[in-house]
Design a protein around this motif. Structure first.
Motif, PDB file in Angstrom:
ATOM      1  N   PHE A 140       0.832  -1.215   0.000  1.00 21.30           N
ATOM      2  CA  PHE A 140       0.000   0.000   0.000  1.00 21.30           C
ATOM      3  C   PHE A 140       0.860   1.257   0.000  1.00 21.30           C
ATOM      4  O   PHE A 140       0.493   2.269  -0.587  1.00 21.30           O
ATOM      5  N   ASP A 187       1.616   2.364  -3.437  1.00 21.01           N
ATOM      6  CA  ASP A 187       0.485   2.766  -4.275  1.00 21.01           C
ATOM      7  C   ASP A 187       0.240   4.269  -4.068  1.00 21.01           C
ATOM      8  O   ASP A 187      -0.100   4.697  -2.960  1.00 21.01           O
ATOM      9  N   CYS A 195      -2.869   5.615  -2.291  1.00 22.17           N
ATOM     10  CA  CYS A 195      -3.031   5.416  -0.846  1.00 22.17           C
ATOM     11  C   CYS A 195      -2.342   6.562  -0.119  1.00 22.17           C
ATOM     12  O   CYS A 195      -1.112   6.667  -0.147  1.00 22.17           O
ATOM     13  N   LEU A 234     -10.046   1.338   2.817  1.00 21.76           N
ATOM     14  CA  LEU A 234      -9.813  -0.087   2.628  1.00 21.76           C
ATOM     15  C   LEU A 234      -9.398  -0.675   3.969  1.00 21.76           C
ATOM     16  O   LEU A 234      -8.743   0.007   4.774  1.00 21.76           O
ATOM     17  N   HIS A 268      -7.381  -4.057   5.362  1.00 15.17           N
ATOM     18  CA  HIS A 268      -6.612  -5.208   4.879  1.00 15.17           C
ATOM     19  C   HIS A 268      -5.854  -5.869   6.026  1.00 15.17           C
ATOM     20  O   HIS A 268      -5.125  -5.200   6.764  1.00 15.17           O
ATOM     21  N   LYS A 305      -1.574  -6.301  -7.134  1.00 16.88           N
ATOM     22  CA  LYS A 305      -2.054  -5.019  -7.654  1.00 16.88           C
ATOM     23  C   LYS A 305      -3.356  -5.230  -8.417  1.00 16.88           C
ATOM     24  O   LYS A 305      -4.245  -4.377  -8.391  1.00 16.88           O
ATOM     25  N   ILE A 319      -6.304  -5.249  -6.037  1.00 21.53           N
ATOM     26  CA  ILE A 319      -6.579  -3.883  -5.546  1.00 21.53           C
ATOM     27  C   ILE A 319      -7.271  -3.083  -6.661  1.00 21.53           C
ATOM     28  O   ILE A 319      -8.236  -2.357  -6.418  1.00 21.53           O
ATOM     29  N   PRO A 367      -8.164  -7.100   0.640  1.00 23.72           N
ATOM     30  CA  PRO A 367      -8.851  -5.917   1.138  1.00 23.72           C
ATOM     31  C   PRO A 367     -10.368  -5.974   0.975  1.00 23.72           C
ATOM     32  O   PRO A 367     -10.888  -6.594   0.066  1.00 23.72           O
TER      33      PRO A 367
END
Ligand code: CTP
Ligand code: MG
Length: 228
Positions: free
Chosen positions: A40, A43, A46, A102, A104, A113, A116, A162
């Motif tokens: 995360f 990303d 995020c 989210l 997780h 990925k 997600i 998630p």
């Protein structure tokens, strides 16, 4: 789409039986929780990683080998005695009205990925989205060593994280659950219980939750594949 992720990490790992929080067990030199946070942290969408933890373990989290760009995204909150409580404490820490949250499991270091992506895509037009995989085993209800019922497998899915929600949807579901003393094993069950629709996208069989000792062997193998 910007989102925040709550990664509950305050468990004790009793089924693993390591004698300490299983999230600090290593898979090829990296603690499980470090792998999970990185997914995360890397990303761009995020913007905050909320970690419900045990206060006594904070120093262990702080010494994880993470780049500053990821460390800056982390907010620590007090974990609870149940996973549900840990997640709720995470929700309470969100001050600016986040759109999407989210949740997780810290113990799922191999979420891809692609998974997600599928979840965020579906979140465009749904309030609650989970990922799941069709069950491979036949599932029977057993009481006192005796089969009570064989459940039609074609409708059974193994649910993963998630799980993604609009902030409002998840907060409401948690608050109603608290008011009524309802305890669920995942966040979607609280939303279902609150009478709201939960949408399902395909998860991934590699997205295991490292739970018992056997899972460590699978985890090493998945890790090899995952890093390619
Ligand atoms: N978790 C948490 N707070 C709790 C219990 C669990 O934040 N009171 C977290 C765990 O750290 C884990 C995730 O929720 O990342 C999923 O829980 P699980 O796999 O059940 O982990 P543990 O509760 O630690 O393991 P066990 O149930 O075997 O004791
Ligand atoms: Mg548990």
């Amino acid at each position: 789409m910007q989102y925040k992720v709550i990664i509950p990490a305050a468990g004790s790992g009793s089924r693993m039986g390591a004698g300490f929080n299983k999230l600090f067990l290593k898979i090829k030199n990296s603690p499980i929780i470090e792998l999970t946070i990185k997914i995360f942290g890397e990303d761009q969408r995020c913007n905050e990683i909320i970690l419900p933890i045990k206060e006594a373990e904070k120093h262990l989290f702080e010494t994880l080998n993470l780049p500053n760009s990821i460390k800056q995204k982390i907010t620590y909150v007090q974990g609870g005695s149940e996973r549900q409580e840990s997640v709720y404490n995470g929700l309470l820490s969100i001050k600016d009205a986040a759109d999407y949250v989210l949740v997780h499991d810290g113990a799922r270091p191999f979420v891809s990925k692609d998974v997600i992506e599928r979840i965020l895509e579906r979140l465009n037009d749904h309030q609650a989205v989970i990922c799941a995989v069709p069950m491979k085993d036949t599932i029977k209800k057993v009481i006192d060593d005796q089969v009570v019922e064989t459940i039609d497998r074609s409708t059974l899915w193994g649910v993963q994280t998630p799980q993604a929600f609009t902030y409002e949807c998840l907060v409401q579901a948690h608050q109603k659950a608290i008011q009524n003393g309802f305890l669920g094993t995942d966040d979607a069950s609280l939303v279902e219980w609150n009478g709201q629709v939960v949408s399902v996208v395909n998860g991934d069989y590699n997205n295991i939750k490292v739970t018992t000792k056997e899972d460590l062997f699978f985890a090493e193998t998945i890790y090899e594949q995952y890093r390619d």
